[in-house]
Design a protein around this motif. Structure first.
Motif, PDB file in Angstrom:
ATOM      1  N   ALA A  83      -4.515   2.094  -3.848  1.00  0.00           N
ATOM      2  CA  ALA A  83      -5.123   0.734  -3.330  1.00  0.00           C
ATOM      3  C   ALA A  83      -6.259   0.374  -3.940  1.00  0.00           C
ATOM      4  O   ALA A  83      -7.029   1.213  -4.478  1.00  0.00           O
ATOM      5  CB  ALA A  83      -5.168   0.803  -1.683  1.00  0.00           C
ATOM      6  N   PRO A  84      -6.697  -0.895  -4.289  1.00  0.00           N
ATOM      7  CA  PRO A  84      -7.514  -1.381  -4.869  1.00  0.00           C
ATOM      8  C   PRO A  84      -8.957  -0.588  -4.718  1.00  0.00           C
ATOM      9  O   PRO A  84      -9.756  -0.611  -5.643  1.00  0.00           O
ATOM     10  CB  PRO A  84      -7.677  -2.901  -4.788  1.00  0.00           C
ATOM     11  N   LYS A  85      -9.192  -0.430  -3.467  1.00  0.00           N
ATOM     12  CA  LYS A  85     -10.477  -0.045  -3.059  1.00  0.00           C
ATOM     13  C   LYS A  85     -10.765   1.603  -3.555  1.00  0.00           C
ATOM     14  O   LYS A  85     -11.894   1.787  -3.534  1.00  0.00           O
ATOM     15  CB  LYS A  85     -10.616  -0.012  -1.690  1.00  0.00           C
ATOM     16  N   ASP A  86      -9.472   2.006  -3.737  1.00  0.00           N
ATOM     17  CA  ASP A  86      -9.516   3.724  -4.281  1.00  0.00           C
ATOM     18  C   ASP A  86      -9.418   3.888  -5.621  1.00  0.00           C
ATOM     19  O   ASP A  86      -9.578   4.788  -5.940  1.00  0.00           O
ATOM     20  CB  ASP A  86      -8.432   4.326  -3.384  1.00  0.00           C
ATOM     21  N   ARG A  87      -9.242   2.791  -6.445  1.00  0.00           N
ATOM     22  CA  ARG A  87      -9.369   2.922  -7.825  1.00  0.00           C
ATOM     23  C   ARG A  87     -10.543   3.111  -8.529  1.00  0.00           C
ATOM     24  O   ARG A  87     -11.731   2.979  -8.121  1.00  0.00           O
ATOM     25  CB  ARG A  87      -8.736   1.485  -8.341  1.00  0.00           C
ATOM     26  N   HIS A  88     -10.401   3.501  -9.853  1.00  0.00           N
ATOM     27  CA  HIS A  88     -11.673   3.954 -10.422  1.00  0.00           C
ATOM     28  C   HIS A  88     -12.314   2.694 -10.758  1.00  0.00           C
ATOM     29  O   HIS A  88     -12.080   1.611 -10.746  1.00  0.00           O
ATOM     30  CB  HIS A  88     -11.099   4.617 -12.035  1.00  0.00           C
ATOM     31  N   PRO A  89     -13.961   2.824 -10.667  1.00  0.00           N
ATOM     32  CA  PRO A  89     -14.731   1.338 -10.674  1.00  0.00           C
ATOM     33  C   PRO A  89     -14.279   0.805 -12.101  1.00  0.00           C
ATOM     34  O   PRO A  89     -14.401  -0.622 -12.012  1.00  0.00           O
ATOM     35  CB  PRO A  89     -15.992   1.985 -10.689  1.00  0.00           C
ATOM     36  N   ASN A  90     -13.791   1.335 -13.004  1.00  0.00           N
ATOM     37  CA  ASN A  90     -13.440   0.485 -14.343  1.00  0.00           C
ATOM     38  C   ASN A  90     -12.313  -0.401 -14.168  1.00  0.00           C
ATOM     39  O   ASN A  90     -12.248  -1.487 -14.284  1.00  0.00           O
ATOM     40  CB  ASN A  90     -13.089   1.453 -15.375  1.00  0.00           C
ATOM     41  N   ARG A  91     -11.231   0.347 -13.464  1.00  0.00           N
ATOM     42  CA  ARG A  91     -10.121  -0.735 -12.714  1.00  0.00           C
ATOM     43  C   ARG A  91     -10.513  -1.563 -12.096  1.00  0.00           C
ATOM     44  O   ARG A  91     -10.153  -2.796 -12.068  1.00  0.00           O
ATOM     45  CB  ARG A  91      -9.020   0.281 -12.364  1.00  0.00           C
ATOM     46  N   MET A 113       0.906  -1.208  -0.021  1.00  0.00           N
ATOM     47  CA  MET A 113       0.040   0.167  -0.122  1.00  0.00           C
ATOM     48  C   MET A 113       0.942   1.413  -0.042  1.00  0.00           C
ATOM     49  O   MET A 113       0.753   2.323  -0.644  1.00  0.00           O
ATOM     50  CB  MET A 113      -0.998   0.044   1.205  1.00  0.00           C
ATOM     51  N   GLN A 114       2.016   1.301   0.788  1.00  0.00           N
ATOM     52  CA  GLN A 114       2.903   2.381   0.716  1.00  0.00           C
ATOM     53  C   GLN A 114       3.473   2.475  -0.606  1.00  0.00           C
ATOM     54  O   GLN A 114       3.877   3.525  -1.129  1.00  0.00           O
ATOM     55  CB  GLN A 114       4.011   2.160   1.932  1.00  0.00           C
ATOM     56  N   LEU A 115       3.897   1.332  -1.132  1.00  0.00           N
ATOM     57  CA  LEU A 115       4.845   1.162  -2.292  1.00  0.00           C
ATOM     58  C   LEU A 115       3.574   2.022  -3.496  1.00  0.00           C
ATOM     59  O   LEU A 115       3.917   2.770  -4.400  1.00  0.00           O
ATOM     60  CB  LEU A 115       4.873  -0.138  -2.917  1.00  0.00           C
ATOM     61  N   PHE A 116       2.266   1.841  -3.480  1.00  0.00           N
ATOM     62  CA  PHE A 116       1.367   2.235  -4.549  1.00  0.00           C
ATOM     63  C   PHE A 116       1.434   3.734  -4.252  1.00  0.00           C
ATOM     64  O   PHE A 116       1.493   4.280  -5.157  1.00  0.00           O
ATOM     65  CB  PHE A 116       0.155   1.646  -4.101  1.00  0.00           C
ATOM     66  N   ALA A 117       1.301   4.129  -2.817  1.00  0.00           N
ATOM     67  CA  ALA A 117       1.256   5.511  -2.737  1.00  0.00           C
ATOM     68  C   ALA A 117       2.615   6.736  -3.159  1.00  0.00           C
ATOM     69  O   ALA A 117       2.297   7.413  -3.573  1.00  0.00           O
ATOM     70  CB  ALA A 117       0.958   5.942  -1.278  1.00  0.00           C
ATOM     71  N   ARG A 118       3.644   5.784  -2.905  1.00  0.00           N
ATOM     72  CA  ARG A 118       4.914   6.110  -3.359  1.00  0.00           C
ATOM     73  C   ARG A 118       5.236   6.404  -5.036  1.00  0.00           C
ATOM     74  O   ARG A 118       6.239   7.120  -5.303  1.00  0.00           O
ATOM     75  CB  ARG A 118       5.957   5.456  -2.781  1.00  0.00           C
ATOM     76  N   THR A 119       4.533   5.436  -5.507  1.00  0.00           N
ATOM     77  CA  THR A 119       5.021   5.404  -7.227  1.00  0.00           C
ATOM     78  C   THR A 119       3.696   5.802  -7.957  1.00  0.00           C
ATOM     79  O   THR A 119       3.797   5.176  -9.275  1.00  0.00           O
ATOM     80  CB  THR A 119       5.546   3.749  -7.294  1.00  0.00           C
TER      81      THR A 119
END
Length: 199
Positions: free
Chosen positions: A51-59, A41-47
């Motif tokens: 997080a999956p729950k915060d992605r666009h509904p399409n994704r 989760m930190q890696l996602f935020a840094r790059t």
């Protein structure tokens, strides 16, 4: 001898779906592996990821379809709605780090035990009893669950920093000698081909 730095998260579904293929490829080529668990989760935020729950509904919708297809082809149980996801990755990651330093067991089997615990067995891999049982089953002293906490925490944080500095942005992620990078369990065939080419 070839070497692979393996960046992963102990709760990553795609890391679970890779199964033991990385270890089989490494054995085939006589390559060594350094296991580098990190906070995904930190890696996602840094790059630039989310997080999956915060992605666009399409994704989110595509992710579920893709996981279902990958899961159907997987040789094992894959529960797309595990009872304990997400859970705290740190304790299981510390255990992997401590086990790798201690030696004497099978680190790959330990990693798979944690992943299978989440996605195949509805276990909470943040629980001490689950961690101790996984360590013992993989041939390690279960006391590493406690004794490795301090050094594990330090290296866990360092793994994240290293990952960001080396171009990692997701999991599973494999980096070989010469900085060849492979992202995702669906790139393991490319990793195999690369190791064949350089051997």
């Amino acid at each position: 001898m070839a070497h692979i730095d393996y960046f992963f998260a102990t709760i990553s579904p795609y890391t679970y779906l890779a199964g033991g293929e990385l270890e089989a490829i490494a054995k085939k080529h006589g390559a060594t592996i350094t296991y580098k668990p990190l906070d995904i989760m930190q890696l996602f935020a840094r790059t630039g990821g989310q997080a999956p729950k915060d992605r666009h509904p399409n994704r989110q919708a595509y992710r579920l379809q893709d996981m279902a297809r990958e899961g159907a082809a997987f040789d094992g149980v894959f529960n797309m709605q595990p009872a304990h996801f997400p859970t705290n990755m740190a304790p299981s990651s510390y255990a992997v780090i401590a086990a790798q330093k201690a030696g004497g067991g099978d680190v790959g089997a330990l990693v798979q035990s944690f992943l299978r615990g989440v996605w195949g067995e509805d276990k909470n891999i943040a629980e001490d009893g689950v961690i101790r049982a996984a360590l013992e089953a993989a041939g390690f002293d279960p006391a590493l669950a406690e004794s490795g906490m301090l050094t594990g925490a330090e290296e866990y944080a360092a793994n994240l920093e290293e990952a960001v500095s080396r171009g990692v942005f997701g999991a599973p992620f494999y980096i070989t000698d010469g900085d060849e990078r492979f992202f995702g369990q669906d790139r393991l065939a490319q990793l195999d081909a690369h190791l064949t080419k350089i051997s």
